[in-house]
Structure formats: C-alpha cells, structure tokens
Write a protein that holds these residues in place. Structure first.
Motif, PDB file in Angstrom:
ATOM      1  N   GLU A 457      10.604   0.073  -2.091  1.00  0.00           N
ATOM      2  CA  GLU A 457       9.751   1.253  -3.360  1.00  0.00           C
ATOM      3  C   GLU A 457       8.714   1.649  -3.331  1.00  0.00           C
ATOM      4  O   GLU A 457       7.774   0.541  -2.466  1.00  0.00           O
ATOM      5  N   PRO A 458       8.460   2.621  -3.535  1.00  0.00           N
ATOM      6  CA  PRO A 458       9.525   3.264  -4.034  1.00  0.00           C
ATOM      7  C   PRO A 458      10.239   3.593  -2.747  1.00  0.00           C
ATOM      8  O   PRO A 458      10.917   3.688  -2.393  1.00  0.00           O
ATOM      9  N   LEU A 512       2.403   5.542  -9.615  1.00  0.00           N
ATOM     10  CA  LEU A 512       2.961   4.861  -8.290  1.00  0.00           C
ATOM     11  C   LEU A 512       2.061   3.551  -8.931  1.00  0.00           C
ATOM     12  O   LEU A 512       0.984   3.600  -8.536  1.00  0.00           O
ATOM     13  N   GLU A 516       3.396   0.608  -3.852  1.00  0.00           N
ATOM     14  CA  GLU A 516       4.020   1.666  -3.899  1.00  0.00           C
ATOM     15  C   GLU A 516       3.019   2.781  -2.890  1.00  0.00           C
ATOM     16  O   GLU A 516       3.170   3.787  -1.997  1.00  0.00           O
TER      17      GLU A 516
END
Length: 679
Positions: A457-458, A512, A516
C-alpha cells in the motif's frame, strides 16, 4: 444510368471502408483484451513472487548466450513478417525463432555476475517471477492463430519490462546487440507511464532544480571518476525523456543566482512551459552545457522556483489546457550535494522553515499538491538538511553515493505519479503508443498496460506489459493510407477510453496516507529516507543493527548497514528486524516489502545454457528457411538466389525481344515497299 453507376461505386467504396474500420477495431479490441490478460498473469506471479525462486536456477534463456530448444524454427519473411537482413533476403535465409520459450534481456550495468548474470536480488526476482508467464504466452500464441490469420496479420510479440530494467519477450530470438536493451528508455514503455497516457489523466507540472555551485564539480565518491555534476546531468536527462507534450516543465540552475537553463535572460514573470519535443531537446542541450561556479544559495533558489510555480498557476497561458479538473500535481525535483553557503547566517532550521512556508503558500492557492523529491549527491547523512526538508513537507529524500544507475535515481518520483493508475478506476486501462521503430527495424504500435504489486500500500508500480502490431499490418487491415490508419487508430482508441474511463479529479488525486508516504520514501531511498517520529528516535527497543539516527542509507536494505553505501538503487527489501521496528514506530502493516525466505541463497546462475557465448550474431541467428539450426551457408544462399533470373523475368525478356523483332521487321517491310514504290 450514369448517376446510378456512380452511386453504386461510392457505396462499394463506403462498404470497403466500413469493413476495414471494423476489422481494425476488432484488432484493437483483441490486443487490448490480450494485454490485460498478460498484465493479470504478471501480477499473479508478483503476488507469489517467493514461490518463483524455487526452480529458477538455470531456467531462463539469455538474449545472446543461450541456445534455444529443438523446437526453434527458421520461418521465411512471408511467414514471420520480419527479415533478418544480416542473414539474407528472407526467402532462403532468415533468423531463428523459438515459439516454445521466451528470452530475457538485461542492461549490461545490471548483469555484472559471471556469464552476464544479475547480482541484485530485485533483478533476480524479476527474472524468476516472470518465468511462469511464459506458459501463458505460449498458450495464447497458439490459441489465437486462427484470429490473426483471418486478418492476415502475424501473431503479436508479448513482453514485460520491469522498473528494474528486466525485459522478457516471447517468442524467443537472439539479440544483435547484447546488454543494450533497457525497456525503460523505449517509446512503448514511456508511452505507458501515467504522464503520457492521455488527456484523461491530468498532466504533471515538473520543476527541476540543479545545484551548479563549485562543490558539484567534485567526485561523486572516492572511487568514482564521475563528478556530481555529470551524474546529475544524466539523471535529469532521464527524467526529461519521460515527459509527454501534455506535461509542463521548468529547469532551474542555481549557485549564487537562480536562472532558467533554457532562458537565462528571461525577465519576470517566470513560467513553466509545455514539454514539447523541441522544448525538451533545447533544455537537454542546455543541461549538457552546464558548468560549475560560485557558492550555493538555497533560499534564493527555492524562492525563484516557487515564484515560478505560483505565477504559472495564475497564468491560463502557462496552464495551457482546458480541463474540467482544477487539480494540479506539481513535482519539485531538487538535486544538490547537501551543502549551502548563502545567505549569510542561514541554518538548517531556517532553510527548512522557508521551504515549508513556500509549499504551504502554493497549496493554499487552490487544489494544488506539491510533491518534493530531494537528491543528495555524494552524501548519505540522514540528519542532513535535505532529509529534514522531506520530512517537513511530506516529501521524499534519496542519498546517492555510487552504483545507482542515473535512470533509477528518480524511481520514487515515477512511482508516486503512477499511484492513481494502480487504483480500481484505471484497473483495465491500456495505452497505444504512436508509431515508432522496433528493434527489428520495422515501424509499429505497442498496446501496453501498467503492472503493480498489489500486496503493498499503495500498489507499487512494477513495470509494463506490451503487445505489438506493425504499421504495415495495420495499414493492410484498415485498407487505407498511413495517415488514414493512424487517424483511425487514434479515433477508435479514444472512443474506447471515453466509453470506459470517465475519470474524475478525485481518481487522479495523489493523496496518500502517512504509511503510504513512508512506503514510497523507503522505496526511493531505503531505511534512511523513512521519517521516524521524534518520540521514537530514542526508544530503547530500537534494534542494535538499525540505530534510528544513523539508519541504513543504502537502497539495498537487508540486514546490517553497508559501509560503502548503496548498491544499484533497485532493491526494495527490508529485513524482518527492520520491519518489526518500523511497524512499532510507524504502525504501517503493508508499507514495506520483505525478502523471500532464503534471500541470501537466491540463484546466481539463471541461464539454461551459455552455448552461444562466444559466437557472433550471424553465427547465432542465421539459418536456412525450413531448418531449425544456424547455417554457415547464410546469407550466401540468398545472395546466389538474387543473382538468378526468375521464370517470370525470362518470359518478360523473351516477350520484349519478340516485340522488338516484330517492330524491326515491320519497319523493314515498310522501308522495302517504299523503295519499290519510288522506283
């Protein structure tokens, strides 16, 4: 009656045109569908990447050293659609192709082990984890024989190019130049990157800041012959070459006084400009000509850069696009060696405060998001000012000492801007390149799709898959001219995109979470680039091998820090001990990639054989059509064949001779009759 015939002719032409467009659309839809299937296969392999290590020893074929299987063949030009010109004309001599396996190409700077094997674990993984996709490629190739035959088109090549530089292509064939192919620099790969996809994706605004003060003329490190300046030039040019004409660019050089590199005498207001081919080429020429001089004033440089950004945001001419979306993703790439001299009395804290205020000012002007990337050349001190700036503005820092290819230096920047394309909104997105020159010499189009590691993630950008069709084949299918065919492909693909992807601002927003951001920091710069909250800096449970104030500054993150710094800037692994610490300190469960069990025992010999190791390209590839092994008789056979006169040519010569004799005979008869008449 005359008009009826004309109408009939026009109707026939229209029917043919419609049939050609329908067939071209069928070709495009099939390639779109197939390339998504290939993407799914690669992503499935990434999800089980550790399983692929088993059985990877001596399992792949090198582009220049490996002999292929007994199933390889030597098709003619009419069968293959390609002529291996070094081998002949394609009629009696051509090149070997193996439809039962794929082959791997690796840039020479990544193939430093014996027999051109890679030594970096990330590169080894990319070779190993893509091997299972070979079965799908072979199966798909033979399953779709009927479809492609019905269009009169050779079945497409299939390939994957990784962000590390690994390239796997099917069907297998020998490369003429060994270690020279890097997919990341090829037009098809760059067309797949988010900045070049289409107007449906918001263009990026890129500001590059280059420190050209005297200290940048020093060596990158004690063992390097390359200066910080020369290395910076290569890294920046690699970034410039990935921009699309939709993007905007400004490159600023600074020492004591900041200036635009391509417009040094420009007066305010300073603006970015569209990254047209001519503009980018001009900037590259100016970057190559840069020299060092003077001291370094960071505050003036950042002030100049953010004034340019703000002026451009206020200028409709500089924005230059009619977009439904006011969102602006702005990348600031700052290259220096971590040393500033001016203004007098400046401190790290004052510089950090100044930059933070400028970022806040720009972001408060509208729906603007500044993403800052800072590169410290020649130093790896995580307590330095560039690292501090990155932590203060949710930015990204990378120390650069040695070993990192200039192409890889900005991998964090590319990854960040690819994150929207890894979301569900763009899951089945495909991109068609403009026509470009294949390595075979032909021109063609590639349809591509981005590949992600969705366990992180991401989702982490891993590369792109592609399949291609030649320009000649597309023209035959469409039954039009080159320009007509290009226009039809653009129209059809544009309509498909408009129908399936009604993108919104929110889907393109790079917004984000903290975890992230930490994930991309680690990907870009290793352990040292991760920003640890102050309250955890002195936690007594910090592992002894990872003291936080001196985090491992390498990009090859495994166990204990390396004394000499980084390796090649590719590996994104983190040791189990470091992962536990980051989990405790950051509470991020899926931000980091851990190495596979047995990481230290990754295979060091990936090639099934190296039987072709010392042979020339002609000795490896040239063959007599219909056989399955190299031939010493090629290209001689085609040269001999080309000197023979065909039956058609012989008939033509005889016919022409008879016509000449007839004419001469008639003329003679006419002349004799005329003479008799005169007497």
């Amino acid at each position: 009656m005359k008009y009826a015939k004309l109408i009939l002719i026009l109707s026939s032409v229209l029917h043919i045109a419609r049939a050609g467009e329908a067939e071209l659309e069928a070709l495009i839809l099939r390639l779109n569908s197939d390339v998504i299937e290939l993407r799914n296969e690669v992503e499935s392999s990434i999800a089980t990447r550790c399983d692929s290590i088993r059985g990877c020893l001596k399992s792949s074929y090198d582009e220049c050293q490996s002999a292929y299987t007994e199933l390889q063949s030597c098709p003619s030009e009419s069968e293959l659609g390609i002529v291996f010109t070094v081998c002949g004309a394609g009629s009696r001599c051509n090149g070997l192709i193996d439809y039962s396996v794929s082959t791997v190409r690796i840039p020479e700077n990544l193939a430093q082990g014996p027999d051109r094997n890679p030594t970096n674990p990330a590169v080894i993984e990319d070779v190993c984890m893509t091997l299972p996709t070979q079965r799908w490629m072979v199966k798909k190739y033979w399953e779709e024989k009927t479809f492609w035959s019905s269009l009169g088109v050779a079945r497409p090549q299939m390939y994957f190019g990784s962000d590390t530089g690994v390239f796997r292509i099917y069907p297998a064939r020998q490369s003429e130049e060994c270690g020279k192919y890097d997919p990341r620099t090829r037009p098809w790969y760059q067309a797949a990157l988010p900045s070049t996809i289409s107007n449906a994706v918001k263009p990026r605004r890129v500001i590059i800041m280059l420190d050209t003060s005297r200290s940048m003329g020093e060596k990158l490190n004690a063992r390097s012959e390359q200066t910080k300046l020369s290395y910076m030039k290569q890294s920046v040019i690699a970034v410039l070459n990935t921009l699309s004409p939709n993007d905007s660019i400004a490159v600023i050089r600074f020492a004591e006084i900041p200036r635009l590199v391509n417009r040094p005498s420009q007066v305010p207001p300073y603006l970015w400009e569209k990254a047209s081919k001519a503009t980018v080429e001009n900037i590259i020429d100016r970057v190559n000509a840069l020299e060092v001089n003077g001291r370094s004033n960071w505050n003036d440089a950042f002030g100049f850069a953010f004034n340019l950004i703000n002026n451009s945001l206020e200028s409709n001419a500089a924005l230059g696009d009619e977009s439904y979306c006011d969102l602006e993703n702005i990348a600031v790439l700052f290259f220096s060696d971590g040393e500033y001299n001016l203004p007098a009395g400046a401190t790290d804290e004052s510089v950090v405060s100044f930059v933070s205020a400028k970022v806040t000012e720009t972001e408060n002007m509208g729906d603007n998001h500044v993403h800052m990337f800072l590169y410290t050349l020649g130093h790896n001190d995580p307590s330095g000012v560039e690292k501090k700036i990155s932590c203060a503005v949710d930015g990204y820092w990378k120390p650069v000492l040695q070993g990192t290819s200039p192409v890889n230096v900005t991998n964090g920047y590319q990854t960040l801007f690819s994150t929207p394309m890894g979301t569900d909104a763009f899951y089945n997105y495909t991109t068609w390149s403009n026509p470009y020159n294949f390595t075979s010499g032909r021109q063609g189009y590639t349809v591509s799709s981005l590949v992600y590691d969705r366990n992180v993630e991401p989702p982490r950008f891993e590369g792109a898959v592609g399949m291609d069709v030649s320009v000649d084949a597309a023209i035959r299918v469409f039954n039009g001219t080159l320009l007509e065919t290009e226009d039809a492909i653009k129209r059809i693909t544009r309509d498909i995109t408009a129908q399936n992807y009604d993108t919104t601002c929110d889907q393109q927003r790079i917004n984000l979470t903290k975890c992230e951001i930490q994930s991309i920091r680690h990907y870009a710069g290793g352990n040292a680039a991760v920003c640890i909250p102050e309250k955890t800096q002195t936690v007594s449970t910090t592992p002894a091998t990872l003291p936080v104030p001196v985090l491992n500054a390498t990009t090859n993150i495994t166990v204990a820090p390396e004394v000499d710094g980084e390796t090649d800037g590719l590996t994104d692994f983190i040791s189990e001990e470091a992962a536990d610490f980051f989990e405790d300190a950051l509470n991020c469960s899926k931000a980091f990639v851990q190495p596979c069990p047995g990481y230290e025992e990754y295979p060091t010999n990936l090639w099934r054989n190296v039987e072709m190791k010392d042979l020339t390209y002609q000795e490896r590839v040239c063959c007599e059509v219909g056989t399955n092994e190299p031939s010493d008789d090629c290209p001689k056979l085609d040269e001999v064949a080309s000197t023979k006169i065909s039956k058609t040519a012989i008939f033509g010569i005889l016919f022409a001779s008879l016509v000449v004799v007839e004419i001469v005979g008639c003329y003679f008869c006419f002349y004799v009759r005329k003479q008799r008449a005169n007497t």
